[in-house]
Design a protein around this motif. Structure first.
Motif, PDB file in Angstrom:
ATOM      1  N   TYR A 203       9.566  14.386   1.513  1.00 51.74           N
ATOM      2  CA  TYR A 203       8.422  14.109   0.632  1.00 51.74           C
ATOM      3  C   TYR A 203       8.800  13.093  -0.444  1.00 51.74           C
ATOM      4  O   TYR A 203       8.006  12.210  -0.798  1.00 51.74           O
ATOM      5  CB  TYR A 203       7.932  15.395  -0.024  1.00 51.74           C
ATOM      6  N   SER A 204      10.008  13.209  -0.977  1.00 54.29           N
ATOM      7  CA  SER A 204      10.453  12.278  -2.014  1.00 54.29           C
ATOM      8  C   SER A 204      10.515  10.849  -1.482  1.00 54.29           C
ATOM      9  O   SER A 204      10.048   9.905  -2.140  1.00 54.29           O
ATOM     10  CB  SER A 204      11.829  12.710  -2.530  1.00 54.29           C
ATOM     11  N   ILE A 205      11.074  10.677  -0.299  1.00 51.24           N
ATOM     12  CA  ILE A 205      11.174   9.339   0.295  1.00 51.24           C
ATOM     13  C   ILE A 205       9.792   8.759   0.564  1.00 51.24           C
ATOM     14  O   ILE A 205       9.516   7.581   0.265  1.00 51.24           O
ATOM     15  CB  ILE A 205      11.997   9.391   1.596  1.00 51.24           C
ATOM     16  N   VAL A 206       8.910   9.563   1.124  1.00 53.64           N
ATOM     17  CA  VAL A 206       7.571   9.082   1.473  1.00 53.64           C
ATOM     18  C   VAL A 206       6.807   8.686   0.206  1.00 53.64           C
ATOM     19  O   VAL A 206       6.136   7.638   0.169  1.00 53.64           O
ATOM     20  CB  VAL A 206       6.806  10.148   2.266  1.00 53.64           C
ATOM     21  N   ARG A 207       6.879   9.492  -0.859  1.00 56.06           N
ATOM     22  CA  ARG A 207       6.171   9.161  -2.106  1.00 56.06           C
ATOM     23  C   ARG A 207       6.680   7.829  -2.676  1.00 56.06           C
ATOM     24  O   ARG A 207       5.882   6.990  -3.117  1.00 56.06           O
ATOM     25  CB  ARG A 207       6.344  10.280  -3.137  1.00 56.06           C
ATOM     26  N   GLU A 208       7.993   7.648  -2.639  1.00 61.92           N
ATOM     27  CA  GLU A 208       8.560   6.404  -3.174  1.00 61.92           C
ATOM     28  C   GLU A 208       8.080   5.197  -2.374  1.00 61.92           C
ATOM     29  O   GLU A 208       7.700   4.162  -2.954  1.00 61.92           O
ATOM     30  CB  GLU A 208      10.085   6.478  -3.136  1.00 61.92           C
ATOM     31  N   GLU A 209       8.086   5.301  -1.076  1.00 61.87           N
ATOM     32  CA  GLU A 209       7.690   4.172  -0.237  1.00 61.87           C
ATOM     33  C   GLU A 209       6.196   3.897  -0.325  1.00 61.87           C
ATOM     34  O   GLU A 209       5.766   2.734  -0.311  1.00 61.87           O
ATOM     35  CB  GLU A 209       8.107   4.411   1.214  1.00 61.87           C
ATOM     36  N   LEU A 210       5.375   4.933  -0.435  1.00 57.44           N
ATOM     37  CA  LEU A 210       3.934   4.728  -0.594  1.00 57.44           C
ATOM     38  C   LEU A 210       3.638   4.061  -1.928  1.00 57.44           C
ATOM     39  O   LEU A 210       2.760   3.184  -2.025  1.00 57.44           O
ATOM     40  CB  LEU A 210       3.193   6.068  -0.493  1.00 57.44           C
ATOM     41  N   SER A 211       4.367   4.466  -2.966  1.00 55.57           N
ATOM     42  CA  SER A 211       4.172   3.858  -4.284  1.00 55.57           C
ATOM     43  C   SER A 211       4.546   2.380  -4.254  1.00 55.57           C
ATOM     44  O   SER A 211       3.830   1.528  -4.793  1.00 55.57           O
ATOM     45  CB  SER A 211       5.010   4.598  -5.330  1.00 55.57           C
ATOM     46  N   LEU A 212       5.653   2.057  -3.620  1.00 61.75           N
ATOM     47  CA  LEU A 212       6.064   0.659  -3.512  1.00 61.75           C
ATOM     48  C   LEU A 212       5.059  -0.152  -2.697  1.00 61.75           C
ATOM     49  O   LEU A 212       4.767  -1.312  -3.018  1.00 61.75           O
ATOM     50  CB  LEU A 212       7.453   0.568  -2.876  1.00 61.75           C
ATOM     51  N   ALA A 213       4.523   0.462  -1.650  1.00 61.25           N
ATOM     52  CA  ALA A 213       3.539  -0.233  -0.823  1.00 61.25           C
ATOM     53  C   ALA A 213       2.265  -0.505  -1.606  1.00 61.25           C
ATOM     54  O   ALA A 213       1.662  -1.586  -1.492  1.00 61.25           O
ATOM     55  CB  ALA A 213       3.226   0.601   0.424  1.00 61.25           C
ATOM     56  N   ASP A 215       2.056  -0.890  -4.873  1.00 60.27           N
ATOM     57  CA  ASP A 215       2.364  -1.937  -5.838  1.00 60.27           C
ATOM     58  C   ASP A 215       2.340  -3.317  -5.178  1.00 60.27           C
ATOM     59  O   ASP A 215       1.838  -4.295  -5.759  1.00 60.27           O
ATOM     60  CB  ASP A 215       3.751  -1.702  -6.461  1.00 60.27           C
ATOM     61  N   ASP A 216       2.844  -3.395  -3.945  1.00 62.30           N
ATOM     62  CA  ASP A 216       2.825  -4.671  -3.222  1.00 62.30           C
ATOM     63  C   ASP A 216       1.399  -5.105  -2.925  1.00 62.30           C
ATOM     64  O   ASP A 216       1.048  -6.281  -3.046  1.00 62.30           O
ATOM     65  CB  ASP A 216       3.616  -4.549  -1.924  1.00 62.30           C
ATOM     66  N   ASP A 217       0.546  -4.123  -2.548  1.00 64.18           N
ATOM     67  CA  ASP A 217      -0.851  -4.455  -2.255  1.00 64.18           C
ATOM     68  C   ASP A 217      -1.566  -4.922  -3.506  1.00 64.18           C
ATOM     69  O   ASP A 217      -2.359  -5.868  -3.479  1.00 64.18           O
ATOM     70  CB  ASP A 217      -1.564  -3.232  -1.669  1.00 64.18           C
ATOM     71  N   ALA A 218      -1.279  -4.265  -4.646  1.00 61.51           N
ATOM     72  CA  ALA A 218      -1.910  -4.654  -5.904  1.00 61.51           C
ATOM     73  C   ALA A 218      -1.477  -6.058  -6.308  1.00 61.51           C
ATOM     74  O   ALA A 218      -2.268  -6.872  -6.787  1.00 61.51           O
ATOM     75  CB  ALA A 218      -1.554  -3.663  -7.006  1.00 61.51           C
ATOM     76  N   GLY A 219      -0.231  -6.365  -6.095  1.00 62.48           N
ATOM     77  CA  GLY A 219       0.268  -7.701  -6.403  1.00 62.48           C
ATOM     78  C   GLY A 219      -0.393  -8.762  -5.556  1.00 62.48           C
ATOM     79  O   GLY A 219      -0.705  -9.855  -6.037  1.00 62.48           O
ATOM     80  N   ASP A 220      -0.646  -8.426  -4.290  1.00 68.66           N
ATOM     81  CA  ASP A 220      -1.313  -9.388  -3.416  1.00 68.66           C
ATOM     82  C   ASP A 220      -2.721  -9.644  -3.882  1.00 68.66           C
ATOM     83  O   ASP A 220      -3.216 -10.791  -3.837  1.00 68.66           O
ATOM     84  CB  ASP A 220      -1.321  -8.860  -1.972  1.00 68.66           C
ATOM     85  N   VAL A 221      -3.433  -8.586  -4.343  1.00 71.37           N
ATOM     86  CA  VAL A 221      -4.817  -8.761  -4.814  1.00 71.37           C
ATOM     87  C   VAL A 221      -4.848  -9.648  -6.054  1.00 71.37           C
ATOM     88  O   VAL A 221      -5.685 -10.544  -6.205  1.00 71.37           O
ATOM     89  CB  VAL A 221      -5.441  -7.386  -5.097  1.00 71.37           C
ATOM     90  N   VAL A 222      -3.947  -9.412  -6.994  1.00 69.09           N
ATOM     91  CA  VAL A 222      -3.896 -10.203  -8.215  1.00 69.09           C
ATOM     92  C   VAL A 222      -3.603 -11.659  -7.891  1.00 69.09           C
ATOM     93  O   VAL A 222      -4.196 -12.578  -8.437  1.00 69.09           O
ATOM     94  CB  VAL A 222      -2.812  -9.658  -9.166  1.00 69.09           C
ATOM     95  N   SER A 223      -2.706 -11.889  -6.973  1.00 67.05           N
ATOM     96  CA  SER A 223      -2.350 -13.250  -6.611  1.00 67.05           C
ATOM     97  C   SER A 223      -3.552 -13.986  -6.027  1.00 67.05           C
ATOM     98  O   SER A 223      -3.794 -15.153  -6.314  1.00 67.05           O
ATOM     99  CB  SER A 223      -1.206 -13.255  -5.621  1.00 67.05           C
ATOM    100  N   GLU A 224      -4.332 -13.300  -5.183  1.00 74.14           N
ATOM    101  CA  GLU A 224      -5.507 -13.938  -4.591  1.00 74.14           C
ATOM    102  C   GLU A 224      -6.567 -14.230  -5.631  1.00 74.14           C
ATOM    103  O   GLU A 224      -7.256 -15.256  -5.570  1.00 74.14           O
ATOM    104  CB  GLU A 224      -6.079 -13.023  -3.504  1.00 74.14           C
ATOM    105  N   SER A 225      -6.701 -13.341  -6.634  1.00 77.69           N
ATOM    106  CA  SER A 225      -7.733 -13.568  -7.661  1.00 77.69           C
ATOM    107  C   SER A 225      -7.363 -14.720  -8.599  1.00 77.69           C
ATOM    108  O   SER A 225      -8.227 -15.320  -9.219  1.00 77.69           O
ATOM    109  CB  SER A 225      -7.932 -12.294  -8.480  1.00 77.69           C
ATOM    110  N   ASP A 226      -6.090 -15.029  -8.678  1.00 70.95           N
ATOM    111  CA  ASP A 226      -5.662 -16.116  -9.541  1.00 70.95           C
ATOM    112  C   ASP A 226      -5.887 -17.473  -8.928  1.00 70.95           C
ATOM    113  O   ASP A 226      -5.769 -18.508  -9.608  1.00 70.95           O
ATOM    114  CB  ASP A 226      -4.158 -15.966  -9.876  1.00 70.95           C
ATOM    115  N   LEU A 227      -6.181 -17.493  -7.633  1.00 71.22           N
ATOM    116  CA  LEU A 227      -6.383 -18.777  -6.968  1.00 71.22           C
ATOM    117  C   LEU A 227      -7.697 -19.414  -7.371  1.00 71.22           C
ATOM    118  O   LEU A 227      -8.676 -18.739  -7.608  1.00 71.22           O
ATOM    119  CB  LEU A 227      -6.322 -18.560  -5.442  1.00 71.22           C
TER     120      LEU A 227
END
Length: 227
Positions: A203-213, A215-227
């Motif tokens: 459970y600990s590993i899965v929570r960490e990886e889902l959180s990182l995923a 964050d990556d998705d949120a970063g992609d959205v912000v990057s697209e909105s800045d274009l």
């Protein structure tokens, strides 16, 4: 009534034709029928027995045969003592002879369960991502003594084990974009459990990886909105 003697050609077509044509029939010499006797076949000489053929050996060398079985099994890969013992038993090698040969192979280092356990873990832990529990079960099936297996398993770095689990979860997440986080968590934890990870660590590993995923998705959205 005509009592003239019957012509000589009566019953012989050749003589009859010659008589009809007015020719004097030639004397026919009797043909002597001879029957050619078949010569009996000479019996084949038996081939000399090949001393190299074990079928011609009234007392085969059981020890040499058993030794070859062991050497063939060890060619290209290490094996545990139990695996080799099972092979000898399958070939119906007498138990006393099998034990003596296995002991001898251990003495010269051809059989080494400690080295086998370490090599098995080194190949299965990073490659298959197996945790201690799964590796312990595999070693037990290979016939490795529990104490020997425990010593080998203690050499696993917990950080390496955790990192192997993270890599598996990361790869699996790439094909789970259509699922919600609850479904992802359930399936990923189940995958790690089958690899031998405890529930808490999984459970600990899965929570960490889902959180990182996320964050990556949120970063992609912000990057697209800045274009």
């Amino acid at each position: 009534m005509d009592e003239r003697p019957a012509p000589e050609w009566l019953g012989d077509v050749t003589l009859g034709v010659e008589a009809w044509a007015g020719k004097q029939p030639a004397a026919v010499e009797p043909v002597e029928m001879t029957t050619k006797r078949r010569q009996p076949k000479k019996p084949k000489k038996p081939r000399p027995a090949d001393p190299a053929d074990p079928r011609n050996d009234p007392e085969p060398d059981h020890e040499a045969i058993a030794r070859k079985i062991l050497l063939d099994a060890l060619t290209g890969q290490a094996r545990s003592r139990k695996e080799l013992a099972d092979k000898l038993e399958k070939k119906e090698v007498p138990p006393a002879l099998a034990t003596r040969l296995l002991d001898r192979f251990e003495e010269v280092g051809l059989i080494d369960d400690e080295a086998f356990a370490k090599a098995w873990i080194a190949s299965r832990q990073p490659g298959k991502g197996l945790a201690r529990r799964a590796l312990a079960q595999e070693l037990r099936r290979k016939g490795i003594d529990d104490d020997v297996a425990r010593d080998a398993l203690d050499e696993i770095d917990p950080d390496d084990e955790r990192e192997a689990g993270r890599r598996m979860v990361r790869r699996k997440l790439r094909s789970m974009e259509r699922f919600d986080d609850q479904t992802k968590t359930r399936r990923l934890v189940g995958m790690l459990a089958r690899k031998g990870y405890g529930a808490g660590v999984a459970y600990s590993i899965v929570r960490e990886e889902l959180s990182l995923a996320d964050d990556d998705d949120a970063g992609d959205v912000v990057s697209e909105s800045d274009l």
